[in-house]
Design a protein around this motif. Structure first.
Motif, PDB file in Angstrom:
ATOM      1  N   LEU A 142     -15.752   1.993  -4.424  1.00 50.86           N
ATOM      2  CA  LEU A 142     -14.492   2.120  -3.687  1.00 50.86           C
ATOM      3  C   LEU A 142     -14.581   3.154  -2.560  1.00 50.86           C
ATOM      4  N   LYS A 173     -14.016   2.255   1.394  1.00 47.88           N
ATOM      5  CA  LYS A 173     -13.032   2.965   2.221  1.00 47.88           C
ATOM      6  C   LYS A 173     -13.711   3.673   3.394  1.00 47.88           C
ATOM      7  N   GLU A 175      -3.733   7.717   3.429  1.00 49.75           N
ATOM      8  CA  GLU A 175      -3.789   7.396   1.997  1.00 49.75           C
ATOM      9  C   GLU A 175      -3.072   8.449   1.160  1.00 49.75           C
ATOM     10  N   SER A 204       0.520   7.795  -0.597  1.00 49.64           N
ATOM     11  CA  SER A 204       0.625   7.802  -2.059  1.00 49.64           C
ATOM     12  C   SER A 204       1.701   8.776  -2.532  1.00 49.64           C
ATOM     13  N   THR A 215      -2.329   3.558  -4.356  1.00 44.79           N
ATOM     14  CA  THR A 215      -2.811   4.250  -3.159  1.00 44.79           C
ATOM     15  C   THR A 215      -3.933   3.501  -2.448  1.00 44.79           C
ATOM     16  N   ASP A 216      -4.711   2.698  -3.191  1.00 40.96           N
ATOM     17  CA  ASP A 216      -5.856   2.019  -2.580  1.00 40.96           C
ATOM     18  C   ASP A 216      -5.445   0.952  -1.578  1.00 40.96           C
TER      19      ASP A 216
END
Length: 309
Positions: free
Chosen positions: A230, A234, A261, A265, A281-282
C-alpha cells in the motif's frame, strides 16, 4: 485548530515517507521509462531486515543506546535493499529493456508477488512488533504533539532529499544520469555507460526505500511481509500526482498527498455525517490519482524534461 495542526503534522510525516519511495519510482521512470512495481517490496525487505538486525544487536549488545542500534540496522538494511534491487534490475528488467512496454510491467508485478512470497517464507506471515528504540515521550507543539520518531523521520527525509538533489545536480554521476535520461545512445557515444547509470539509479532508489521502510515501521510499530504494497502504491500515486519523472514533483506530490490523506481522515466523519470513518483514509490517494489522470495527466509540475547534462 489543535486538531488541524495535529493532522498537518501527521500529514507531513506521512508525506515524507511517501516522498522517499516516490523518488525511487520517478528516478527509474525518468531514465528507462519503467514503473518498478516491486519498489514497495524493497521497502518491506528493508524494514524486515532492520527488524532482524535490531533483534540480534539487542541480544549481542544489551547496553547499547537505541539510536546506535537503529543506525547500524539502517546501514545493513540499506545494503541488503540495494543488493536486492541491483539483482532485480540485472535479472528481471535488463533482458526486457528492448521488449514491448507491457513485458517489463508484467515482470515488475510478478517480481512484487515473488518478493512478498519469499518474505512470508523467511519472516513468517504474522505481524511483528517493531522495537521502540527512541524516546516515546511526545513533544507539545501549540496544542498538538509530535514524537521524537516523527521528528527523526522529517529530519532524515530532509537530509536524504538534499543529498539526492546534490548528487543529481552537482556530481559526475548526476550528469551521467541526466544524459542517459535525455538520450542513452548519444550518452553512450559521449563515454557514459548507460548500464552502470541504470544500476546506480536502482541502488539509490533502494536505499531511499529502505530508509522509508524503517521510518514507516518505527512510526507505526509493526512489520509484516505485505507492509510495502500500500505505501508503494500511494508513493506511485504521489509520483504521478507531482509529475512522473520529475524529482521535485515527486516530493511535492508526496507531501500534498500525505496532507490530503491525513486531513481528510481527520474530518471525513464530520463531512459524511458519520457514514465514513478514518478507516476509509486509503480512498483519498486513489481519488487524487483519478482526478489528476483525468484533469492533468502530466501531473502538477509536469513530466520530466531532461536538463542539459
Amino acid at each position: 485548530m489543535e486538531i488541524l495542526l495535529q493532522q498537518i503534522i501527521n500529514g507531513l510525516v506521512l508525506g515524507s515517507m511517501y516522498a522517499l519511495v516516490a523518488l525511487g519510482y520517478t528516478m527509474v521512470y525518468g531514465i528507462i521509462n519503467l514503473i518498478n512495481f516491486a519498489h514497495g517490496e524493497v521497502l518491506m525487505v528493508g524494514a524486515l531486515t532492520s527488524w532482524t538486525c535490531i533483534g540480534f544487536m539487542q541480544e549481542a549488545m544489551p547496553g547499547a543506546p537505541g539510536w546506535l542500534i537503529l543506525l547500524f540496522a539502517m546501514v545493513i538494511a540499506c545494503v541488503v535493499a540495494a543488493t536486492l534491487n541491483f539483482v532485480i534490475e540485472k535479472v528481471a528488467y535488463r533482458p526486457l529493456r528492448n521488449s514491448p512496454k507491457l513485458a517489463p510491467l508484467i515482470t515488475a508485478i510478478g517480481m512484487s508477488i515473488l518478493l512478498q512470497t519469499l518474505a512470508m517464507i523467511i519472516w513468517k506471515p504474522n505481524y511483528k512488533p517493531y522495537p521502540t528504540l527512541l524516546p516515546s515521550t511526545p513533544i507539545d507543539v501549540a496544542g498538538a504533539v509530535i514524537t521524537p520518531t516523527q521528528i527523526l523521520i522529517l529530519g532524515v527525509t530532509a537530509v536524504s532529499l538534499a543529498v539526492l538533489m546534490w548528487l543529481v545536480n552537482y556530481t559526475k554521476l548526476g550528469r551521467a544520469m541526466r544524459a542517459t535520461a535525455e538520450n542513452p545512445r548519444v550518452a553512450a557515444l559521449m563515454g557514459v555507460k548507460p548500464d552502470m547509470v541504470i544500476s546506480a539509479t536502482f541502488i539509490i532508489g533502494a536505499v531511499l526505500a529502505a530508509i522509508a521502510g524503517i521510518m514507516y515501521a518505527a512510526n507505526y510499530g509493526t512489520v509484516q511481509h505485505t507492509m510495502g504494497f500500500l505505501p508503494g502504491l500511494k508513493a506511485f500515486t504521489a509520483a504521478v500526482f507531482g509529475g512522473i519523472g520529475n524529482l521535485a514533483g515527486a516530493v511535492v506530490g508526496a507531501l500534498l498527498l500525505g496532507l490530503i490523506e491525513s486531513i481528510g481522515s481527520g474530518y471525513i466523519g464530520q463531512l459524511t455525517g458519520g457514514l465514513l470513518g478514518s478507516n476509509y483514509t486509503d480512498i483519498f490517494a486513489f481519488v487524487v490519482l483519478i482526478i489528476i489522470l483525468t484533469l492533468r495527466p502530466s501531473g502538477l509540475l509536469g513530466e520530466r524534461v531532461a536538463d542539459r547534462a
